[in-house]
Design a protein around this motif. Structure first.
Motif, PDB file in Angstrom:
ATOM      1  N   ALA A   1      22.545 -34.324  74.921  1.00 38.88           N
ATOM      2  CA  ALA A   1      21.320 -34.258  75.722  1.00 38.88           C
ATOM      3  C   ALA A   1      21.576 -33.459  77.007  1.00 38.88           C
ATOM      4  CB  ALA A   1      20.835 -35.662  76.048  1.00 38.88           C
ATOM      5  N   GLU A   2      22.740 -33.711  77.607  1.00 32.95           N
ATOM      6  CA  GLU A   2      23.091 -32.993  78.842  1.00 32.95           C
ATOM      7  C   GLU A   2      23.256 -31.497  78.573  1.00 32.95           C
ATOM      8  OE1 GLU A   2      26.305 -33.345  82.526  1.00 32.95           O
ATOM      9  OE2 GLU A   2      26.812 -34.165  80.558  1.00 32.95           O
ATOM     10  N   LEU A   3      23.890 -31.154  77.463  1.00 27.85           N
ATOM     11  CA  LEU A   3      24.066 -29.751  77.103  1.00 27.85           C
ATOM     12  C   LEU A   3      22.729 -29.065  76.859  1.00 27.85           C
ATOM     13  CD1 LEU A   3      27.165 -30.007  74.723  1.00 27.85           C
ATOM     14  CD2 LEU A   3      27.088 -28.862  76.958  1.00 27.85           C
ATOM     15  N   ASP A   4      21.809 -29.798  76.198  1.00 30.57           N
ATOM     16  CA  ASP A   4      20.466 -29.247  75.994  1.00 30.57           C
ATOM     17  C   ASP A   4      19.817 -28.896  77.331  1.00 30.57           C
ATOM     18  OD1 ASP A   4      20.226 -29.085  73.289  1.00 30.57           O
ATOM     19  OD2 ASP A   4      19.248 -31.031  73.037  1.00 30.57           O
ATOM     20  N   GLU A   5      19.920 -29.829  78.250  1.00 35.20           N
ATOM     21  CA  GLU A   5      19.297 -29.635  79.568  1.00 35.20           C
ATOM     22  C   GLU A   5      19.946 -28.472  80.317  1.00 35.20           C
ATOM     23  OE1 GLU A   5      18.556 -32.149  83.713  1.00 35.20           O
ATOM     24  OE2 GLU A   5      19.182 -33.174  81.880  1.00 35.20           O
ATOM     25  N   ILE A   6      21.273 -28.389  80.272  1.00 34.94           N
ATOM     26  CA  ILE A   6      21.982 -27.310  80.965  1.00 34.94           C
ATOM     27  C   ILE A   6      21.654 -25.954  80.345  1.00 34.94           C
ATOM     28  CG2 ILE A   6      24.264 -26.324  81.442  1.00 34.94           C
ATOM     29  CD1 ILE A   6      25.310 -29.206  81.653  1.00 34.94           C
ATOM     30  N   GLY A   7      21.599 -25.900  79.011  1.00 33.12           N
ATOM     31  CA  GLY A   7      21.278 -24.650  78.341  1.00 33.12           C
ATOM     32  C   GLY A   7      19.893 -24.149  78.690  1.00 33.12           C
ATOM     33  N   ALA A   8      18.915 -25.083  78.672  1.00 30.98           N
ATOM     34  CA  ALA A   8      17.547 -24.696  79.021  1.00 30.98           C
ATOM     35  C   ALA A   8      17.476 -24.222  80.466  1.00 30.98           C
ATOM     36  CB  ALA A   8      16.602 -25.875  78.795  1.00 30.98           C
ATOM     37  N   ASP A   9      18.194 -24.921  81.361  1.00 30.40           N
ATOM     38  CA  ASP A   9      18.202 -24.546  82.778  1.00 30.40           C
ATOM     39  C   ASP A   9      18.851 -23.180  82.974  1.00 30.40           C
ATOM     40  OD1 ASP A   9      17.765 -25.116  85.582  1.00 30.40           O
ATOM     41  OD2 ASP A   9      19.930 -25.385  85.741  1.00 30.40           O
ATOM     42  N   ALA A  10      19.951 -22.932  82.264  1.00 27.26           N
ATOM     43  CA  ALA A  10      20.637 -21.635  82.385  1.00 27.26           C
ATOM     44  C   ALA A  10      19.743 -20.507  81.910  1.00 27.26           C
ATOM     45  CB  ALA A  10      21.935 -21.657  81.578  1.00 27.26           C
TER      46      ALA A  10
ATOM     47  N   LEU B   1      23.802 -16.059  82.031  1.00 30.62           N
ATOM     48  CA  LEU B   1      23.350 -16.374  83.392  1.00 30.62           C
ATOM     49  C   LEU B   1      24.250 -15.709  84.434  1.00 30.62           C
ATOM     50  CD1 LEU B   1      21.721 -17.919  85.514  1.00 30.62           C
ATOM     51  CD2 LEU B   1      23.211 -19.907  85.106  1.00 30.62           C
ATOM     52  N   LYS B   2      25.557 -15.766  84.219  1.00 34.78           N
ATOM     53  CA  LYS B   2      26.490 -15.156  85.168  1.00 34.78           C
ATOM     54  C   LYS B   2      26.289 -13.637  85.215  1.00 34.78           C
ATOM     55  CE  LYS B   2      28.478 -19.083  86.090  1.00 34.78           C
ATOM     56  NZ  LYS B   2      28.154 -19.779  87.349  1.00 34.78           N
TER      57      LYS B   2
END
Length: 378
Positions: free
Chosen positions: A137-146, A55-56
């Motif tokens: 769960a939070e990591l899943d969400e962040i990964g998908a968002d990234a 992403l960066k």
């Protein structure tokens, strides 16, 4: 995506244990489950960190495109590029900048703190497991968002690149129209405009295509073409051109298609027209080969009456012939060893001007071998 942390105790195992044994077994099992969850969360965090790295990278590329697009769109001047295209490019750059700003806040959350003891109490391990489940769960969400943001940034970067290309191409078409409307402009000025239109050439040093630097060069080169067209039109309208024009046309007629620019002066190469016929020539191999010839006024004054005046013109045309594929090997070979003056004199003699003005008076007579060799590209 992870499948969550799975843990439980087999019913037969519970039946086989006493109360204390059950408590100890559950505590140990919870601790093992917690440790496995820590490892699972660590692997997930590394994967998400890679996605954030992507992403960066996408953000950096899109930000560079947005900056370049903004610079180009804001540099547009009347006559070179459609302002509607520039406005659309600015809007796309603004959208990309927003995406870049949003990407700045994406990061891997801090890890869950665990007891780390030999056998923590059951409720401690249970609490750790619940916290780690939430982290996964939070990591899943962040990964998908990234991943989604990186894709959006890649699309934005591509759209900006296409927008810049379209805007520059539109400006280049305007520059080409200037070229088409400027038939008298010198080849020297036309070359710079052609290089800016194509964004390539021997003197084109702009590293990035469709850039504000290239656009500035395009506009400047086109202005130079227009100025040259005006200057040449005025020169051709002057009384002197009635006699100088035919001399230039004669030179072009024997130049075998090599593009020529001309200049006339009273003093050429330090020699005054009051006493001398004088000329100079410069040549370039690029852009199809071309040259600049400077002739003294005295050649114009005596051209029709003295063959030596005409022979000087032929000598200068001979200089620029070395850019031709047929002539370069002869000029650079052992017969001439790239000696410009001997070559031009021999070429003029081989062309039928065996008179002092061909260069014989100034540089001496070439050998018969050299004259014969020069005749190979007449």
């Amino acid at each position: 995506m992870n499948d969550g942390i799975k843990w439980g105790v087999p019913a037969l195992a519970i039946a086989a244990l006493g109360t204390a044994g059950i408590a100890l077994g559950l505590t140990a099992y919870a601790h093992v489950t917690s440790e496995r969850a820590v490892a699972q969360a660590s692997v997930a965090a590394e994967a998400v960190d890679e996605e954030i790295g992507d992403l960066k990278a996408a953000s950096t590329l899109a930000n560079g495109q947005a900056s370049a697009a903004t610079d180009l769109a804001e540099a547009i001047v009347d006559g070179y590029g459609d302002r509607a295209l520039a406005d659309a490019l600015l809007a796309d750059a603004t959208t990309a900048a927003t995406l870049v700003d949003e990407a700045e806040g994406v990061a891997v959350p801090p890890p869950v703190t665990t007891d780390g003891g030999v056998l923590p109490p059951l409720w401690v391990s249970f609490g750790e497991i619940m916290a780690l489940q939430g982290r996964l769960a939070e990591l899943d969400e962040i990964g998908a968002d990234a991943s989604q943001q990186a894709a959006a940034l890649a699309d934005a970067e591509q759209q900006l690149a296409e927008g810049r290309s379209a805007l520059y191409a539109d400006a280049a078409a305007d520059a080409q129209a200037v070229l088409d409307a400027s038939p008298f402009a010198t080849y020297e000025t036309r070359i710079r405009a052609m290089h800016a239109i194509a964004q390539e050439g021997d003197d084109w040093y702009v590293e990035q295509d469709d850039s504000v630097e290239g656009y500035g060069a395009l506009v400047t080169a086109s202005a130079d073409v227009q100025a040259s067209q005006a200057s040449e039109a005025a020169r051709r309208a002057a009384p002197e051109y009635a006699t100088r024009g035919p001399i230039e046309e004669f030179a072009r007629s024997i130049a075998h298609g090599v593009q020529l620019d001309f200049a006339w002066d009273h003093v050429v190469n330090g020699l005054s027209s009051d006493e001398w016929y004088s000329g100079t020539a410069q040549y370039w191999y690029g852009d199809g080969g071309w040259g600049k010839i400077n002739l003294s006024y005295s050649i114009d004054w005596n051209y029709t009456d003295d063959i030596n005046a005409k022979a000087v013109v032929v000598h200068e045309v001979g200089h620029v012939q070395v850019v031709r594929d047929e002539c370069a090997p002869i000029f650079e070979g052992p017969v001439f060893n790239s000696d410009d003056e001997v070559w031009a004199t021999a070429w003029a003699i081989a062309s039928g001007y065996d008179v002092p003005g061909s260069g014989i008076e100034a540089y001496g007579r070439p050998s018969d071998e050299q004259i014969a060799a020069a005749a190979g590209c007449i």
